[in-house]
Design an enzyme around this catalytic site. Structure first.
Site, short mmCIF file in Angstrom:
data_model
loop_
_atom_site.label_atom_id
_atom_site.label_comp_id
_atom_site.label_asym_id
_atom_site.label_seq_id
_atom_site.Cartn_x
_atom_site.Cartn_y
_atom_site.Cartn_z
N SER A 1 2.61 5.52 0.92
CA SER A 1 3.73 4.89 1.50
C SER A 1 3.30 4.63 3.04
O SER A 1 2.52 5.44 3.48
CB SER A 1 4.88 5.79 1.24
N ASP A 2 4.35 4.42 3.70
CA ASP A 2 4.29 4.45 4.98
C ASP A 2 5.11 5.77 5.58
O ASP A 2 5.69 6.38 4.58
CB ASP A 2 4.64 3.25 5.90
N TYR A 3 4.95 6.15 6.77
CA TYR A 3 5.39 7.39 7.19
C TYR A 3 7.03 7.80 6.90
O TYR A 3 7.77 7.06 7.49
CB TYR A 3 5.34 7.42 8.82
#
Ligand code: NOJ
Length: 761
Positions: free
Chosen positions: A286-288
């Protein structure tokens, strides 16, 4: 002996038999991973899906991980980022290997976006070199340096197509074109990974941000995205797919939603397209905190969104710990299955296997390497070359450039001696102290023979509130103690003493990048004022614009005798700029994103489709598709860039007028260097599909070659156009070319005039 060690030794037995054979096969990996997983508890499997950051680097959200050490020891961490240097990374890895029950090594990641310590130009700048060998080389250097510092998993390349310069992250990608973007995606993956992930100087790449992040509505970061699938497949997906085809190890999901479903839980994107259509076999991160952010998107609580993400095909959760804290409960409640968890865990273990971590978890932590492998002279040389090649000459009236290495030069402007802004955004591992400023570069190159006068002339911005927003990672906009009027006055006096004025203006590095969208992409007013007074002196004026995005430079273009776009060019900016300005390097960069006349033209790009009422020429015509207040054409088109020499194109020829599906056509054009400098030209080939079952772009890039021509030299440049390159996605998402008539154009930018027709049977 502890149980963990016994288990690990038994695993090693299997491992040694795998990794000593030359041809590690997938089945050997499967045997290893099966065996390992058979010994893992559910919690340990979920632990592998957890990516943490202790917050040592630059966190890009409001959350950082806590209790890092105890989590690693209890097998709750699959990977970590923001930890650098062999000593620290080794220490952290030891916690996982020696102190967790099964001793499974962790991944060590980072954002190495445009170089590690040897910072290269921003990706948008590098893309303007149109030089795939060079781009691959920069990625290879980045991998050498990062792995010398214990980092072997990179959150790059960022390949999001963007046609909106308001979006700050346009700086991190390769611009607006899917064909060029795909070539660059491939070159970068190859540069990072080479052909063997387990080598100590290669790192696993991550293509990001899947998908369509560059099309955030209104250019506002993290905003919604919605577009037709036709557009996705034809214009935005190709670079991601190219990275997958090049064997990229991981994919990062994007923050935005796509068709109403956030990318991090979008099963159509993460499974149907990525895995089933494209055959991706690595893992998706995932992104942050993008999993947690689905709560704000309105998809439910943390347990609900984490389950949605896992089921959609997301394997690793960056920082948010939704997987870590809720998946067990979701399993009990039947919201996810053990199979879902196993699948994700397996993909992460496979990546670790391919990186050789089970063979030697410490293979990337060699104390002897940083000293010799990081920021060495060879790497700096590549950075200087890359920087010079990324610069784009937009105007050069009366051959003001190159400057002679004699006389007096007034170097003016807030970015002329601003070390903190040279590296550009997203250079968390770079260190500005190693950067060469423009003033230093000019002195290095011409200091002995040219009288170089310097004054700042203006601040980047006079607005303290704006400066505060930009200075979150350190001082980028420093407001001078002198008043703006005093600085202007000093600049005028200095300019009058010189034969030529070079004004270095533009954006501070953090005026682009993540969370740095702008609704106005012009120069701050106080810098414009500086340029106006400098122009008034009547001395020749060279404007050098540093920015991470295309800007609206209409007035600057009027004021300047020469205009040079240099982006943020990295650690060797000053030296490279001096190479270009004083003619040691003849500029060859070509724009990869259109420069609009004003913000109202956005989105603006060359590969437009015709309306039913196309405008002919530049004049406003009632009931045609145009504006009352601005022409349709951009200030500078895609593919555009001047040289100190000039090139002439003639004799566009096809080896046959008609060719069949499955075959290729040879297209050749003669290019002559008609000016008085040796130089390079990016020869570009565009194609128009004249009649099709859907509306098609007026022209699409289908080939490019960068050639070096000596003065008066002519070269015949030949392209092979395969019928496959005429294919496009149809409404049912089938991909094929339609027989019929096509026009091919060749030239030095996207307005290339030379054309010929052919027919596909
Ligand atoms: C957020 C950014 O969107 C992404 O590109 C980056 O890789 C992560 N933060 C990690 O730093």
């Amino acid at each position: 002996m502890k149980l963990r060690k016994l288990l690990f030794l038994s695993l090693l037995g299997i491992l040694f038999s795998c990794t000593t054979s030359q041809n590690n096969t997938d089945s050997e990996m499967n045997v290893f991973v099966d065996k390992l997983m058979s010994q893992m508890t559910l919690q340990e499997k979920i632990g592998q899906l957890n990516l943490i950051t202790p917050g040592g680097g630059i966190p890009t959200g409001s959350v950082v991980s806590t209790d890092v050490e105890s989590k690693i020891k209890s097998g709750q961490v699959g990977g970590i980022f923001g930890v650098y240097g062999p000593e620290k990374t080794r220490q952290a890895q030891k916690l996982a290997v020696d102190e967790s029950r099964l001793g499974i090594p962790m991944l060590f990641g980072s954002d190495v976006i445009h170089g590690y310590k040897t910072t290269f130009p921003l990706p948008i700048g590098l893309s303007c070199s149109w030089d795939m060998e060079l781009i691959e080389k920069t990625a290879q250097v980045a991998a050498t340096e990062a792995t010398a510092d214990g980092i072997f998993w990179n959150f790059s390349p960022m390949v999001d197509i963007s046609r909106d310069a308001r979006w700050g992250r346009i700086s991190e990608g390769a611009g607006e074109d899917p064909y060029l973007g795909s070539h660059i995606a491939k070159a970068m993956v190859k540069g990072y990974q080479q052909d063997d992930l387990s080598r100590p100087n290669t790192m696993m790449a991550t293509v990001k941000h899947f998908a369509l992040y560059g099309a955030s509505e209104a250019g506002r970061d993290y905003n919604s995205v919605d577009m037709s699938r036709l557009r996705m497949f034809n214009d935005y997906f190709p670079p991601y797919k190219a990275a997958v085809d090049a064997g990229v190890g991981s994919v990062m999901s994007s923050f935005n939603d796509v068709e109403g479903v956030p990318a991090s839980a979008n099963q159509w994107l993460l499974t149907d397209v990525l895995r089933e259509r494209w055959g991706f076999d690595g893992f998706v991160v995932s992104d942050y905190t993008s999993v947690n952010e689905m709560i704000a998107h309105g998809l439910g609580d943390l347990q609900a969104v984490s389950a949605l993400a896992l089921k959609a095909g997301l394997d690793m959760d960056m920082v948010g710990e939704g997987f870590l804290t809720t998946l067990e409960k979701s399993l009990e409640e039947g919201k996810v299955s053990e199979h879902d968890i196993n699948k994700a865990c397996r993909r992460i273990l496979e990546a670790k296997y391919k990186l050789g971590l089970f063979d030697d978890p410490y293979r990337y932590f060699d104390d002897a390497r940083p000293g010799k492998d990081i920021l060495n002279a060879g790497h700096r040389k590549v950075a200087r070359e890359a920087a010079a090649r990324s610069m784009v000459l937009l105007k050069n009236d009366r051959q003001v450039l190159p400057l002679k290495k004699s006389g007096t030069v007034a170097l003016v402007g807030p970015l002329a001696d601003s070390r903190n802004n040279m590296l550009g955004t997203w250079a968390p591992t770079g260190d500005p102290k190693y950067a060469v400023t423009v003033l230093e570069g000019f002195k290095n190159t011409a200091g002995n023979t040219v009288n170089i006068l310097y004054t700042k002339g203006a601040n980047i911005s006079d607005d303290p509130e704006f400066a505060e927003k930009i200075n979150v990672f350190g001082p980028k906009i420093e407001i001078d103690e002198r008043s703006p009027e005093t600085m202007l006055h000093e600049a005028i006096l200095l300019a009058k003493k010189a034969d030529v004025v070079v004004a270095v203006v533009g954006e501070a590095s953090e005026m682009t990048g993540e969370s740095s969208s702008r609704s106005d992409i012009s120069l701050p007013e106080n810098q414009k004022k500086l340029l106006r007074v400098l122009a008034k002196t009547g001395n020749p004026l060279v404007i050098v614009n540093m920015s991470g995005r295309p800007m609206t430079l209409g007035e600057e273009n009027e004021l300047a005798d020469a205009l040079l776009q240099v982006w943020h060019a990295g650690v060797e900016t000053g030296n490279a700029l001096a190479d270009v300005i004083f003619g040691d390097y003849n500029p060859s960069g070509k724009l990869t994103a259109t420069f609009p006349r004003n913000v109202g033209q956005i989105p603006i790009y060359y590969a437009i489709r015709n309306t039913g009422r196309p405008q002919e020429g530049e004049q406003f015509t009632k009931f045609k598709s145009n504006y009352l207040d601005v022409p349709n054409s951009p200030l500078f088109p895609f593919g555009y860039g001047l040289s100190y020499t000039s090139f002439e194109y003639k004799n566009l020829q096809l080896d046959k007028p008609v060719f069949s599906t499955g075959e290729s056509l040879l297209v050749s054009v003669e290019v002559t260097n008609t000016g008085s400098f040796d130089g390079e030209e990016v020869v570009q080939l565009y194609v128009r599909d004249e009649v099709a079952s859907i509306t098609r772009p007026l022209r699409e890039l289908k080939g490019f070659k960068k050639v070096f021509l000596k003065k008066r030299e002519t070269q015949k440049v030949t392209f092979t156009l395969h019928s496959e390159e005429l294919a496009f996605y149809h409404p049912n998402l089938d991909f094929y070319a339609e027989p019929g008539e096509f026009t091919v154009f060749a030239g030095g930018d996207s307005n290339a005039a030379l054309s010929a027709k052919f027919t596909l049977k």
